[in-house]
Design an enzyme around this catalytic site. Structure first.
Site, short mmCIF file in Angstrom:
data_model
loop_
_atom_site.label_atom_id
_atom_site.label_comp_id
_atom_site.label_asym_id
_atom_site.label_seq_id
_atom_site.Cartn_x
_atom_site.Cartn_y
_atom_site.Cartn_z
N GLU A 141 10.58 -4.74 4.43
CA GLU A 141 10.68 -6.14 4.02
C GLU A 141 10.33 -6.30 2.54
O GLU A 141 11.02 -6.97 1.78
CB GLU A 141 9.70 -7.00 4.85
CG GLU A 141 10.04 -7.10 6.33
CD GLU A 141 9.42 -6.00 7.17
OE1 GLU A 141 9.10 -4.92 6.63
OE2 GLU A 141 9.26 -6.22 8.39
N LYS B 290 9.44 -0.50 13.85
CA LYS B 290 10.00 -0.15 12.53
C LYS B 290 11.07 0.94 12.69
O LYS B 290 12.14 0.86 12.09
CB LYS B 290 8.90 0.39 11.60
CG LYS B 290 7.89 -0.63 11.13
CD LYS B 290 6.93 0.02 10.14
CE LYS B 290 5.71 -0.84 9.88
NZ LYS B 290 4.70 -0.19 9.07
N GLU C 5 -4.67 -6.37 14.83
CA GLU C 5 -4.18 -5.05 14.40
C GLU C 5 -5.32 -4.03 14.49
O GLU C 5 -5.09 -2.84 14.68
CB GLU C 5 -3.62 -5.12 12.97
CG GLU C 5 -2.65 -3.99 12.66
CD GLU C 5 -1.86 -4.19 11.38
OE1 GLU C 5 -0.65 -4.45 11.45
OE2 GLU C 5 -2.46 -4.10 10.29
N LYS D 185 0.84 -1.20 0.00
CA LYS D 185 0.00 0.00 0.00
C LYS D 185 0.88 1.25 0.00
O LYS D 185 0.69 2.16 -0.79
CB LYS D 185 -0.91 -0.04 1.24
CG LYS D 185 -1.83 1.16 1.34
CD LYS D 185 -2.76 1.02 2.53
CE LYS D 185 -3.51 2.33 2.76
NZ LYS D 185 -4.36 2.30 3.93
N GLY E 41 -4.82 -1.85 5.09
CA GLY E 41 -4.04 -2.99 4.61
C GLY E 41 -4.72 -4.33 4.87
O GLY E 41 -4.82 -5.19 3.99
N ARG E 42 -5.23 -4.50 6.10
CA ARG E 42 -5.81 -5.81 6.45
C ARG E 42 -7.21 -6.00 5.87
O ARG E 42 -7.82 -7.05 6.04
CB ARG E 42 -5.82 -5.96 7.97
CG ARG E 42 -6.43 -4.78 8.73
CD ARG E 42 -6.02 -4.81 10.20
NE ARG E 42 -6.49 -3.65 10.95
CZ ARG E 42 -5.86 -2.48 11.02
NH1 ARG E 42 -4.73 -2.31 10.35
NH2 ARG E 42 -6.33 -1.49 11.76
N HIS F 252 -4.83 -32.96 18.41
CA HIS F 252 -3.67 -33.76 18.81
C HIS F 252 -2.52 -32.88 19.27
O HIS F 252 -1.38 -33.33 19.32
CB HIS F 252 -3.25 -34.67 17.65
CG HIS F 252 -4.34 -35.64 17.29
ND1 HIS F 252 -4.50 -36.83 17.96
CD2 HIS F 252 -5.35 -35.57 16.40
CE1 HIS F 252 -5.56 -37.47 17.45
NE2 HIS F 252 -6.10 -36.71 16.50
#
Ligand code: F6P
Length: 549
Positions: free
Chosen positions: A212, A513, A354, A206, A268-269, A385
């Protein structure tokens, strides 16, 4: 006291919660033969069973009073009408516009955004058709068979989860890969299996500033150019960008004609419905992507038009508030009995945590009540399990969502029946447990008696009263998945409204950041302008020592 905790409905719920501690789900079911009918709700073929919750009709009534008092309906209207409800960033919140399938306008700042939304969708469609029909080739004339999406957070989790979930709908010959981690292992391993001549990179960010993603994109670009004999011109055939930031896309070296845009009113999400969904469309075909949007739009309409009492996201949101704020739960498990949804909890973690992991309210005042829970989960039956022991007999109250399809997309023998039997068994075991008397009788039947029986008995008791929702649908499809994701988006919205927090900013991710940028030079051996804290200095020194060894 905040206005929320001082409110009449909150106080009534707090008093009511005192009673809830003595309720038993066995008794609640025994007392009401129609409990399943009364505590379930439908949206098309999707059923929400919330009968296995520690809640009575009165609980629901009080929770609905709270929703009305906090004006959930008004906030819902403000969101879909393009009001700037993300106040700390001065932005509207309009992911619903991205999947708005009606011909009506959606207005932000006096302008209808729908023509732009439709224009980007039309470009995505054209691009998908060119790539999938192999009309658009790579630099050396090869078919582009592999798409690598480079993005992180919302520019990765949503599209990745959807591509995984809908893999049974993909046709062979159009593969998709996702690289998110700046750990070189992620990119290196992905590229190792790929042929540069056949690879298309989608750089999804965005902001187009995320460390990254920019680092991975630069390394992918270098890899491509090297394999193309140093020809920079290859980049234009093998790289496209998805972003809101044209200037940065240009600065990175991607021609804006190879860019798919979206807007600052898409968080973003919440962005998988925008051009961030391009890898979904490339992998599955544009028609499938549109079905996903259709499913989400149908859920948006359900959310906007259905009375609160039968409104699925509202009910799920309110039950979450009940456990978090009144019954002391601090975590929420999402357990899909559907292997296709194996990344669903990962997507929901960002969506929920978030959005609602906040400790100040809209006005910046510290809240005096718990907000968003820790969200986590894994597909059943695997979780059984691994961590279900704690769900059944641990000391924490962890409400769970179970998701299951009545039929499999990939039928095989009696696998699906066994999967569903486990789903049904687990929800029942959590709710109704096994009493001391039942456990004693079982041990006696197994031949135990006396001290041996008494010693084992406490370990064999299941307390029950462990709440869960079940979401049951006919079969997973792009449409149904779209509606499930939108369901959770709106659930998170409802909770944010109740808690009076801004669910659409994420300032809490910034400090890390900033510090990473400050510390980075030290890892290349440079002196930092300001000495770091003692622990960071010690760790840096140890890294340096390990690298020297
Ligand atoms: O660091 C958090 C975050 O800003 C998320 O909100 C976002 O989805 C992700 O990073 C990626 O951001 P971008 O799409 O701008 O690269």
């Amino acid at each position: 006291m905040s206005s929320l905790t001082a409110s009449a409905s909150w106080q009534a719920l707090a008093a009511h919660a005192g009673l809830a501690r003595s309720w038993s789900l066995r008794d609640l079911f025994a007392a009401d033969k129609s409990r399943f009918e009364r505590f379930s709700c439908r949206f098309e073929d999707l059923l929400l069973d919330y009968s296995k919750h520690l809640a009575t009709g009165e609980t629901l009534r009080l929770l609905l009073d709270l929703a009305r008092e906090r004006d959930v309906e008004g906030w819902r209207q403000r969101m879909v009408a393009g009001r700037k409800i993300n106040a700390s960033e001065g932005r509207a919140v309009l992911h619903t516009a991205l999947r708005h399938r009606a011909a009506t306008p959606v207005v932000v700042d006096g302008r209808d955004v729908m023509p732009e939304v439709r224009a980007v969708l039309a470009r995505m469609k054209e691009f998908c058709e060119e790539i999938r029909s192999f009309r658009r080739k790579g630099f050396t004339g090869q078919n582009l068979t592999d798409v690598v999406n480079i993005g992180i957070g919302g520019s990765d989790l949503g599209p990745r989860m959807v591509c995984e979930a809908l893999a049974p709908f993909a046709e062979p010959g159009h593969r998709v890969h996702f690289v998110s981690n700046v750990d070189p292992g992620d990119l290196v391993r992905t590229l190792a299996g790929l042929d540069a001549e056949r690879t298309l990179f989608v750089v999804a960010s965005k902001t187009f500033t995320t460390q990254e993603t920019m680092t991975n994109a630069a390394s992918a670009r270098a890899w491509l150019v090297e394999r193309m004999g140093g020809q920079e011109a290859a980049v234009a055939r093998h790289f496209v960008a998805v972003s809101t930031n044209e200037e940065k896309v240009r600065a990175f070296g991607i021609d804006p004609k190879n860019m798919f845009g979206f807007w600052d009113w898409v968080g973003g999400r919440y962005s998988l419905w925008s051009a961030i969904g391009l890898p979904i469309a490339l992998h599955l075909g544009f028609a499938r992507f549109e079905e996903l949007l259709d499913g989400a739009h149908a859920m948006d309409r359900h959310f906007q038009e259905t009375p609160l009492e039968r409104n699925m996201p509202v009910l799920m949101g309110l039950l979450g508030v009940w456990y978090t704020d009144f019954l002391g739960a601090s975590s929420h498990a999402v357990l899909p009995y559907d292997q296709n949804l194996h990344r669903f909890a990962a997507h929901l973690q960002q969506l929920d945590m978030e959005s609602n992991g906040k400790s100040v309210d809209r006005a910046g005042r510290a809240v005096d009540y718990p907000t968003g829970p820790v969200v986590w989960g894994e597909p059943g039956t695997n979780g059984q399990h691994a961590f279900f022991q704690l769900l059944h007999q641990g000391t924490s109250l962890i409400p769970c969502d179970f998701l299951a399809a009545a039929s499999s997309l990939t039928p095989l023998g009696d696998h699906h029946d066994k999967l569903l039997a486990n789903f049904l068994a687990q929800t029942a075991a959590l709710a109704f447990g096994k009493s001391r008397e039942e456990a004693r009788a079982e041990l006696a039947r197994q031949g135990l008696a006396g001290e041996a029986l008494e010693a084992l008995l406490p370990h064999k008791v299941f307390p029950g009263n462990r709440p869960s929702s079940s979401l049951l649908y006919e079969k997973l499809s792009p449409y149904r998945l779209g509606s499930l994701i939108a369901l959770y988006e709106h659930k998170v919205f409802v909770q944010g409204v109740i808690w009076n927090i801004n669910s659409f900013d994420q300032w809490g991710v910034e400090l890390g950041k900033q510090l990473a940028a400050r510390i980075l030079p030290a890892l290349a051996g440079e002196a930092l302008p300001e000495p770091p804290d003692g622990s960071t200095a010690g760790l840096l020194a140890h890294v340096a020592a390990l690298r020297r060894e």
